[in-house]
Design an enzyme around this catalytic site. Structure first.
Site, PDB file in Angstrom:
ATOM      1  N   ASP A   1       0.854  -1.188   0.000  1.00  0.00           N
ATOM      2  CA  ASP A   1       0.000   0.000   0.000  1.00  0.00           C
ATOM      3  C   ASP A   1       0.893   1.242   0.000  1.00  0.00           C
ATOM      4  O   ASP A   1       1.392   1.655  -1.042  1.00  0.00           O
ATOM      5  CB  ASP A   1      -0.942  -0.076   1.207  1.00  0.00           C
ATOM      6  CG  ASP A   1      -1.940   1.077   1.255  1.00  0.00           C
ATOM      7  OD1 ASP A   1      -2.121   1.747   0.233  1.00  0.00           O
ATOM      8  OD2 ASP A   1      -2.543   1.302   2.316  1.00  0.00           O
TER       9      ASP A   1
ATOM     10  N   LYS B   1      -1.392  -1.964  -4.651  1.00  0.00           N
ATOM     11  CA  LYS B   1      -2.289  -0.857  -5.001  1.00  0.00           C
ATOM     12  C   LYS B   1      -1.603   0.095  -5.966  1.00  0.00           C
ATOM     13  O   LYS B   1      -0.454   0.468  -5.751  1.00  0.00           O
ATOM     14  CB  LYS B   1      -2.713  -0.097  -3.737  1.00  0.00           C
ATOM     15  CG  LYS B   1      -3.672  -0.869  -2.878  1.00  0.00           C
ATOM     16  CD  LYS B   1      -4.249  -0.011  -1.767  1.00  0.00           C
ATOM     17  CE  LYS B   1      -5.054  -0.875  -0.817  1.00  0.00           C
ATOM     18  NZ  LYS B   1      -5.537  -0.145   0.369  1.00  0.00           N
TER      19      LYS B   1
ATOM     20  N   ASP C   1      -7.465  -7.889   6.665  1.00  0.00           N
ATOM     21  CA  ASP C   1      -8.468  -7.583   7.688  1.00  0.00           C
ATOM     22  C   ASP C   1      -8.905  -6.131   7.668  1.00  0.00           C
ATOM     23  O   ASP C   1      -8.238  -5.252   7.102  1.00  0.00           O
ATOM     24  CB  ASP C   1      -7.894  -7.868   9.080  1.00  0.00           C
ATOM     25  CG  ASP C   1      -6.892  -6.787   9.497  1.00  0.00           C
ATOM     26  OD1 ASP C   1      -5.887  -6.590   8.772  1.00  0.00           O
ATOM     27  OD2 ASP C   1      -7.125  -6.118  10.524  1.00  0.00           O
TER      28      ASP C   1
HETATM   29  P1  IMP Z   1       1.791  -0.204   3.905  1.00  0.00           P
HETATM   30  O1  IMP Z   1       2.839  -0.134   4.971  1.00  0.00           O
HETATM   31  O2  IMP Z   1       0.962   1.047   3.829  1.00  0.00           O
HETATM   32  O3  IMP Z   1       2.310  -0.644   2.558  1.00  0.00           O
HETATM   33  O4  IMP Z   1       0.700  -1.230   4.379  1.00  0.00           O
HETATM   34  C1  IMP Z   1       0.935  -2.550   4.453  1.00  0.00           C
HETATM   35  C2  IMP Z   1      -0.003  -3.199   5.452  1.00  0.00           C
HETATM   36  O5  IMP Z   1      -1.203  -2.457   5.661  1.00  0.00           O
HETATM   37  C3  IMP Z   1      -0.420  -4.516   4.867  1.00  0.00           C
HETATM   38  O6  IMP Z   1       0.453  -5.540   5.256  1.00  0.00           O
HETATM   39  C4  IMP Z   1      -1.823  -4.683   5.388  1.00  0.00           C
HETATM   40  O7  IMP Z   1      -1.808  -5.352   6.621  1.00  0.00           O
HETATM   41  C5  IMP Z   1      -2.345  -3.277   5.610  1.00  0.00           C
HETATM   42  N1  IMP Z   1      -3.202  -2.840   4.472  1.00  0.00           N
HETATM   43  C6  IMP Z   1      -2.931  -1.933   3.514  1.00  0.00           C
HETATM   44  N2  IMP Z   1      -3.944  -1.789   2.640  1.00  0.00           N
HETATM   45  C7  IMP Z   1      -4.919  -2.622   3.077  1.00  0.00           C
HETATM   46  C8  IMP Z   1      -6.231  -2.947   2.588  1.00  0.00           C
HETATM   47  O8  IMP Z   1      -6.735  -2.454   1.558  1.00  0.00           O
HETATM   48  N3  IMP Z   1      -6.921  -3.867   3.322  1.00  0.00           N
HETATM   49  C9  IMP Z   1      -6.426  -4.454   4.445  1.00  0.00           C
HETATM   50  N4  IMP Z   1      -5.201  -4.207   4.923  1.00  0.00           N
HETATM   51  C10 IMP Z   1      -4.449  -3.294   4.243  1.00  0.00           C
HETATM   52 MG    MG Z   2      -3.823  -5.402   8.658  1.00  0.00          MG
END
Ligand code: IMP
Ligand code: MG
Length: 182
Positions: free
Chosen positions: A102, A130, A158
């Site tokens: 994300d 994403k 989740d």
């Molecule tokens: P990042 O650090 O923003 O890349 O987020 C990574 C973590 O956020 C992932 O391992 C997920 O646990 C959570 N996450 C990000 N986007 C989503 C989503 O759309 N649904 C559920 N969990 C998400």
């Molecule tokens: Mg999560």
């Protein structure tokens, strides 16, 4: 649980078919290499279980637990490691598995930390990525599906610890997210 979805993005059969392809690619790339898979808990456990059983290599498996979300749908940017010791990955080829890429904070922080443990290589494998501009650039070497910038649940993912056991992946209804924010 399915009623809480605005729409389904990927049915279980679609996910498993894509995992066959990803596993074939990974098995071919890591042939004759000392592979250590490091899965990021809790989101990647269902993905990990289905993917690894399709990879017929003598790999090692470790898990890492981090927190960055604190129950919201937006990342806090801060990544907290829940264990003190890192897995022993000296000279190993590491494949880092996570459910979704994300903002990039989580995987960038884990990658930085693992680099300090002298692995031979690190690659990143995510089920979902994403399409967005990330706060931290992370190059995912293996991506299951690219999706729009929407909040999704199911197949390990989740919302406030719910929906992980949903067999498909879908977009969560906006009213449910709004309710719990307000
Ligand atoms: P990042 O650090 O923003 O890349 O987020 C990574 C973590 O956020 C992932 O391992 C997920 O646990 C959570 N996450 C990000 N986007 C989503 C989503 O759309 N649904 C559920 N969990 C998400
Ligand atoms: Mg999560």
């Amino acid at each position: 649980m399915q009623d809480d979805l605005e729409r389904i993005l990927f049915h279980e059969t679609t996910i498993l078919r894509r995992l066959d392809e990803m596993a074939a690619q990974i098995s071919s790339d890591y042939r004759k290499r000392e592979l250590t898979v490091i899965a990021v808990l809790n989101g990647s456990i269902i993905f990990m279980a289905d993917l690894l059983r399709r990879i017929p290599l003598p790999l090692k498996l470790d898990c890492l637990s981090v927190a960055s979300y604190h129950g919201k749908t937006q990342t806090s940017g801060e990544v907290v490691f829940k264990q003190v010791a890192l897995p022993d990955i000296v000279d190993r080829h590491v494949l880092l598995l996570d459910d979704i890429l994300d903002s990039g904070h989580t995987l960038a922080a884990i990658r930085d930390k693992l680099e300090t443990a002298n692995p031979r290589s690190i690659r990143v494998c995510v089920l979902l990525s994403k399409k967005k501009t990330r706060s931290r650039s992370v190059n995912a070497d293996y991506v299951g599906f690219e999706i729009a910038d929407e909040f999704v649940v199911g197949y390990g993912l989740d919302f406030m610890e719910r929906y992980r056991n949903l067999p498909c992946i879908g977009v969560l209804r906006k009213d449910l997210i709004a309710q719990s924010n307000g």
